[in-house]
Scaffold this motif. Structure first.
Motif, PDB file in Angstrom:
ATOM      1  N   GLU A 107      24.733  31.215  43.110  1.00  0.00           N
ATOM      2  CA  GLU A 107      25.475  30.359  44.006  1.00  0.00           C
ATOM      3  C   GLU A 107      26.905  30.220  43.492  1.00  0.00           C
ATOM      4  O   GLU A 107      27.152  30.323  42.287  1.00  0.00           O
ATOM      5  CB  GLU A 107      24.824  28.979  44.119  1.00  0.00           C
ATOM      6  N   ARG A 108      27.827  30.042  44.411  1.00  0.00           N
ATOM      7  CA  ARG A 108      29.225  29.861  44.014  1.00  0.00           C
ATOM      8  C   ARG A 108      29.401  28.475  43.399  1.00  0.00           C
ATOM      9  O   ARG A 108      28.840  27.491  43.886  1.00  0.00           O
ATOM     10  CB  ARG A 108      30.155  30.037  45.218  1.00  0.00           C
ATOM     11  N   VAL A 126      33.574  39.785  44.516  1.00  0.00           N
ATOM     12  CA  VAL A 126      33.544  39.764  45.987  1.00  0.00           C
ATOM     13  C   VAL A 126      32.126  40.064  46.480  1.00  0.00           C
ATOM     14  O   VAL A 126      31.610  39.409  47.396  1.00  0.00           O
ATOM     15  CB  VAL A 126      34.553  40.779  46.568  1.00  0.00           C
ATOM     16  N   LYS A 127      31.479  41.057  45.848  1.00  0.00           N
ATOM     17  CA  LYS A 127      30.096  41.378  46.219  1.00  0.00           C
ATOM     18  C   LYS A 127      29.171  40.199  45.909  1.00  0.00           C
ATOM     19  O   LYS A 127      28.293  39.848  46.707  1.00  0.00           O
ATOM     20  CB  LYS A 127      29.622  42.618  45.456  1.00  0.00           C
ATOM     21  N   PHE A 128      29.371  39.587  44.738  1.00  0.00           N
ATOM     22  CA  PHE A 128      28.542  38.437  44.363  1.00  0.00           C
ATOM     23  C   PHE A 128      28.709  37.294  45.357  1.00  0.00           C
ATOM     24  O   PHE A 128      27.745  36.594  45.688  1.00  0.00           O
ATOM     25  CB  PHE A 128      28.912  37.966  42.948  1.00  0.00           C
ATOM     26  N   THR A 149      43.320  45.823  32.581  1.00  0.00           N
ATOM     27  CA  THR A 149      43.636  45.331  33.918  1.00  0.00           C
ATOM     28  C   THR A 149      42.802  46.053  34.961  1.00  0.00           C
ATOM     29  O   THR A 149      42.361  45.462  35.953  1.00  0.00           O
ATOM     30  CB  THR A 149      45.131  45.523  34.223  1.00  0.00           C
ATOM     31  N   LEU A 150      42.568  47.332  34.727  1.00  0.00           N
ATOM     32  CA  LEU A 150      41.760  48.106  35.651  1.00  0.00           C
ATOM     33  C   LEU A 150      40.302  47.649  35.626  1.00  0.00           C
ATOM     34  O   LEU A 150      39.649  47.546  36.664  1.00  0.00           O
ATOM     35  CB  LEU A 150      41.857  49.588  35.289  1.00  0.00           C
ATOM     36  N   ILE A 151      39.795  47.339  34.440  1.00  0.00           N
ATOM     37  CA  ILE A 151      38.444  46.785  34.339  1.00  0.00           C
ATOM     38  C   ILE A 151      38.373  45.466  35.108  1.00  0.00           C
ATOM     39  O   ILE A 151      37.406  45.190  35.825  1.00  0.00           O
ATOM     40  CB  ILE A 151      38.039  46.578  32.865  1.00  0.00           C
ATOM     41  N   LYS A 152      39.425  44.654  34.971  1.00  0.00           N
ATOM     42  CA  LYS A 152      39.464  43.377  35.685  1.00  0.00           C
ATOM     43  C   LYS A 152      39.447  43.598  37.198  1.00  0.00           C
ATOM     44  O   LYS A 152      38.800  42.851  37.940  1.00  0.00           O
ATOM     45  CB  LYS A 152      40.722  42.605  35.282  1.00  0.00           C
ATOM     46  N   ALA A 153      40.141  44.635  37.670  1.00  0.00           N
ATOM     47  CA  ALA A 153      40.127  44.923  39.107  1.00  0.00           C
ATOM     48  C   ALA A 153      38.714  45.251  39.573  1.00  0.00           C
ATOM     49  O   ALA A 153      38.288  44.825  40.657  1.00  0.00           O
ATOM     50  CB  ALA A 153      41.082  46.077  39.413  1.00  0.00           C
ATOM     51  N   CYS A 154      37.981  45.994  38.769  1.00  0.00           N
ATOM     52  CA  CYS A 154      36.583  46.308  39.101  1.00  0.00           C
ATOM     53  C   CYS A 154      35.737  45.043  39.079  1.00  0.00           C
ATOM     54  O   CYS A 154      34.852  44.849  39.931  1.00  0.00           O
ATOM     55  CB  CYS A 154      36.022  47.330  38.116  1.00  0.00           C
ATOM     56  N   LYS A 189      32.977  41.585  28.282  1.00  0.00           N
ATOM     57  CA  LYS A 189      33.663  40.284  28.238  1.00  0.00           C
ATOM     58  C   LYS A 189      34.459  40.025  29.510  1.00  0.00           C
ATOM     59  O   LYS A 189      34.462  38.911  30.039  1.00  0.00           O
ATOM     60  CB  LYS A 189      34.575  40.221  27.016  1.00  0.00           C
ATOM     61  N   ILE A 190      35.165  41.047  29.989  1.00  0.00           N
ATOM     62  CA  ILE A 190      35.951  40.861  31.211  1.00  0.00           C
ATOM     63  C   ILE A 190      35.032  40.542  32.390  1.00  0.00           C
ATOM     64  O   ILE A 190      35.308  39.632  33.179  1.00  0.00           O
ATOM     65  CB  ILE A 190      36.809  42.109  31.496  1.00  0.00           C
ATOM     66  N   ALA A 191      33.933  41.271  32.507  1.00  0.00           N
ATOM     67  CA  ALA A 191      32.993  41.015  33.605  1.00  0.00           C
ATOM     68  C   ALA A 191      32.389  39.620  33.491  1.00  0.00           C
ATOM     69  O   ALA A 191      32.309  38.869  34.475  1.00  0.00           O
ATOM     70  CB  ALA A 191      31.895  42.071  33.599  1.00  0.00           C
ATOM     71  N   LEU A 192      31.988  39.258  32.278  1.00  0.00           N
ATOM     72  CA  LEU A 192      31.339  37.966  32.069  1.00  0.00           C
ATOM     73  C   LEU A 192      32.298  36.811  32.359  1.00  0.00           C
ATOM     74  O   LEU A 192      31.939  35.850  33.058  1.00  0.00           O
ATOM     75  CB  LEU A 192      30.835  37.889  30.625  1.00  0.00           C
ATOM     76  N   CYS A 193      33.528  36.898  31.853  1.00  0.00           N
ATOM     77  CA  CYS A 193      34.504  35.829  32.089  1.00  0.00           C
ATOM     78  C   CYS A 193      34.850  35.714  33.569  1.00  0.00           C
ATOM     79  O   CYS A 193      35.076  34.610  34.080  1.00  0.00           O
ATOM     80  CB  CYS A 193      35.775  36.094  31.277  1.00  0.00           C
ATOM     81  N   THR A 194      34.874  36.842  34.267  1.00  0.00           N
ATOM     82  CA  THR A 194      35.222  36.832  35.684  1.00  0.00           C
ATOM     83  C   THR A 194      34.137  36.175  36.528  1.00  0.00           C
ATOM     84  O   THR A 194      34.423  35.358  37.423  1.00  0.00           O
ATOM     85  CB  THR A 194      35.473  38.267  36.181  1.00  0.00           C
TER      86      THR A 194
END
Length: 530
Positions: A525-526, A183-185, A172-177, A483-488
Motif C-alpha cells: 500500500e502507498r 510507478v509499477k508498485f 542516477t540511471l539505477i535511480k531512474a529504473c 540500496k537505491i531500490a530499497l530507499c526509493t
C-alpha cells in the motif's frame, strides 16, 4: 554338448561377475578417503556418491541438515570425487584468504565454449588472475558513480536504435529504473493490493543491467511477450536442474562435451552470447563512445599488458579480447540479474513480516531525504540501519547456497589433511545459521550487524559474496543497486503479510546454483504523508 553350454554359461557368469566386481571397486575406490583420515560424513553410493536425489531436495535445508548431523568438518562425495565440507571459520579463513594460493580455482568444468572458460567465475590459474586484474577497474566505486551511458531503445534487435542520447551517472540511471519500479508498485498497490515481489524485482534488475552494462533500453521488459526476461529466467530455473542430469558436471565433467554442451548451456544462454556478439560487432563499426560496462571493460582488457623481451605488449589479441568481454558481460548480466532480484525479494518479504524493522528503516531513510531531497549515490554512504538490514537478509537467505574452492597442493589444518584435487565446499546457509556464530539464527535481527556486535563476530562466518581475492567482483554494483531500490520504494510504500504470504521463505526444490524464492507474495500500500 550340454556340458559345453553349461561351461560356457558358467564362464560368462563368472566373467560378468568379475567385471561388475571390478567396476564396483573402481567406482568406490575413493570412498575410504575420509574414513581413513577419521573424518565423518554420509555414506556414499556407487556412481552418484552423496548426490543421489539432490535434484529433488530443498538445497538450503538439505545442506543445513547435513552440517547439523555431521559437524563443521565432514567428507562428501560428488560421484567418486572427494569434497571436504567446512563451516569452521579458521579453515574458511585459511582456504579463502590466508592460503589462497593453494585454493585459487573453483571447480573445473569441462566446457569447450571459450566464452564459458573465460568467465572470471570459471577461468583458472594465471588466466583467472589476468582476467580478474583487467576487469576489476570496471567495478570500482568511482566507476559506479561516474560512468555515463548512451541509451538505445531495444526490442530484440540491436538496430532499432532511437535518436536520443542521455549522459547520466550510473547511480542516477539505477535511480531512474527504481523510479519506474515505483510507478509499477503504485499501480499494483492501487489495483491489486498485493505484490509478487520476484517478478517485479526481476524486471527491475534486468532493466538496470541492460542500461548500465550494455547501454540498451528494453521496451517491453516484464511484459508477456518479453523473451529477454523469459530466457534469463530459464537459465536459473532450467528443467535439467530437477533431473539426475543436473549432477553430471560434478560427477563426470568430461561427459559434458559428449552429452552436448547445449544441455547445460541452454538456448537462453546462447541467446545472450549472440546478443553480445552482435552488440560488439555493431560497436566496432561505429565511432560512438558508450561508456557502459562493455565499453569500460573492453578498454580495460585492451590496455592490460604483459612483458615480452623487456617490453610491455598487449596481453590478448583482438579475438581474445572480444571473447573475454563477451564472457564477462554475459556473466555480469546473468549473475547480477537473478541474485540481486532474489535479494530484493527476500528483503521485502522479511520487512512485511517484521513491521518494527520496516518502520526503523523508513525513519532512517526519511531523515536522510530531508537533507538530500532525492535518492542519490551520496546519501547511501551513511545509512547504518539500511546496511544492517541488508546484511541480515543476506545472512538468512544468501542467494548462492554453496561456495567452493579446489585444492591445488596437499595441506594440513589442525590435523585435517586436504589432498590436492579435493573440493572444499562451504554451505552458506549452514554457516549463516550456526548458533555458535548467530544466536537465535531463525530470528530476523538487523541489530546483529550494529558496530558493537559486528566487531565481536568472526568475519569468516559471513559469505554472501564469497570471500578473499576470488569474491564477487560485482559486489559494489549489487549493493549500490539494492540500496537505491530499497530507499526509493520504502519511502513510498508499506509492505505487510497477506493470506498468500508464507510464514517463512520457501525456495524451489532442485539443484539450484542460485536460490529461487517461491510464493513471495506480500501486501502493498502507498504510504500516507507522515
Amino acid at each position: 554338448m550340454d556340458n559345453d553350454v553349461n561351461w560356457s554359461l558358467t564362464f560368462s557368469l563368472v566373467v560378468a561377475s568379475l567385471v561388475l566386481f571390478l567396476l564396483y571397486r573402481y567406482l568406490t575406490s575413493t570412498f575410504t578417503h575420509f574414513s581413513e583420515r577419521g573424518i565423518p560424513g554420509p555414506k556414499p553410493v556407487p556412481i552418484f556418491g552423496n548426490l543421489w536425489g539432490i535434484w529433488r531436495v530443498n538445497l538450503p535445508q538439505h545442506d543445513r541438515d547435513l552440517v547439523r548431523k555431521y559437524g563443521k568438518i565432514f567428507g562428501y562425495f560428488d560421484g567418486s570425487n572427494a569434497s571436504l565440507w567446512v563451516t569452521d571459520p579458521e579453515i574458511i579463513k585459511a582456504v579463502f584468504v590466508k592460503d589462497f594460493d593453494h585454493f585459487t580455482n573453483r571447480r573445473n568444468m569441462t566446457f569447450e565454449s571459450k566464452i564459458v572458460r573465460r568467465m572470471v567465475s570459471s577461468a583458472r590459474g594465471q588466466e583467472w588472475k589476468d582476467i580478474r586484474s583487467s576487469i576489476t577497474p570496471a567495478f570500482t566505486s568511482g566507476k559506479i558513480k561516474r560512468v555515463s551511458v548512451c541509451l538505445h531503445s531495444y526490442k530484440y534487435k540491436l538496430h532499432s536504435n532511437s535518436n536520443f542520447s542521455l549522459k547520466l551517472k550510473m547511480s542516477t540511471l539505477i535511480k531512474a529504473c527504481a523510479d519506474q519500479l515505483a510507478v509499477k508498485f503504485d499501480r499494483i498497490a492501487t489495483t491489486e493490493g498485493k505484490l509478487n515481489a520476484k517478478i517485479q524485482f526481476s524486471a527491475f534488475t534486468m532493466d538496470v543491467i541492460a542500461r548500465c552494462a550494455f547501454g540498451i533500453k528494453i521496451e517491453n521488459l516484464g511484459e508477456k511477450d518479453d523473451q529477454f526476461m523469459a530466457k534469463a529466467k530459464a537459465i536459473f530455473n532450467a528443467p535439467v536442474n530437477k533431473t539426475p542430469l543436473a549432477v553430471i558436471p560434478l560427477i563426470y565433467p568430461k561427459l559434458i562435451p559428449i552429452l552436448g554442451e547445449r544441455l547445460f548451456l541452454t538456448e537462453g544462454f546462447q541467446f545472450f552470447i549472440q546478443l553480445l556478439e552482435n552488440l560488439i560487432k555493431d560497436r566496432t563499426a561505429s565511432k560512438q563512445k558508450y561508456e557502459d560496462f562493455v565499453q569500460v571493460a573492453t578498454e580495460a582488457i585492451t590496455e592490460y599488458t604483459k612483458e615480452v623481451e623487456g617490453k610491455s605488449v598487449p596481453k590478448w589479441n583482438v579475438e581474445e579480447i572480444e571473447e573475454i568481454v563477451i564472457a564477462q558481460s554475459v556473466l555480469f548480466l546473468l549473475a547480477g540479474f537473478d541474485t540481486t532480484a532474489t535479494t530484493l525479494t527476500n528483503i521485502v518479504f522479511l520487512l512485511a513480516l517484521n513491521p518494527e524493522v520496516q518502520s526503523r528503516l523508513y525513519d532512517e531513510i526519511a531523515k536522510k531525504m530531508e537533507f538530500y531531497a532525492e535518492v542519490k549515490h551520496e546519501m547511501l554512504i551513511d545509512l547504518p540501519y539500511v546496511d544492517q538490514a541488508i546484511n541480515e537478509v543476506l545472512r538468512m537467505y544468501p542467494p548462492v547456497p554453496r561456495v567452493e574452492r579446489e585444492c591445488n597442493k596437499d595441506v594440513i589444518y589442525n590435523g585435517i589433511q586436504i589432498k590436492k584435487g579435493t573440493i572444499v565446499t562451504v554451505s552458506s546457509f549452514a554457516l549463516h545459521y550456526d548458533p555458535d556464530n548467530y544466536p537465535e539464527p531463525e530470528k530476523f535481527n538487523p541489530d546483529r550487524w550494529n558496530a558493537d556486535n559486528k566487531a565481536e563476530r568472526n568475519p569468516y562466518t559471513f559469505l554472501p559474496f564469497g570471500m578473499g581475492p576470488r569474491n564477487c567482483v560485482g559486489m559494489r554494483f549489487a549493493m549500490e543497486e539494492i540500496k537505491i531500490a530499497l530507499c526509493t520504494i520504502i519511502q513510498q510504500f508499506h509492505f505487510f503479510p497477506v493470506a498468500e504470504t508464507p510464514e517463512t521463505m520457501q525456495f524451489e526444490k532442485g539443484f539450484m546454483q542460485v536460490t529461487q524464492p517461491v510464493n513471495a507474495v506480500v501486501g502493498i500500500e502507498r504510504r500516507t504523508a507522515q
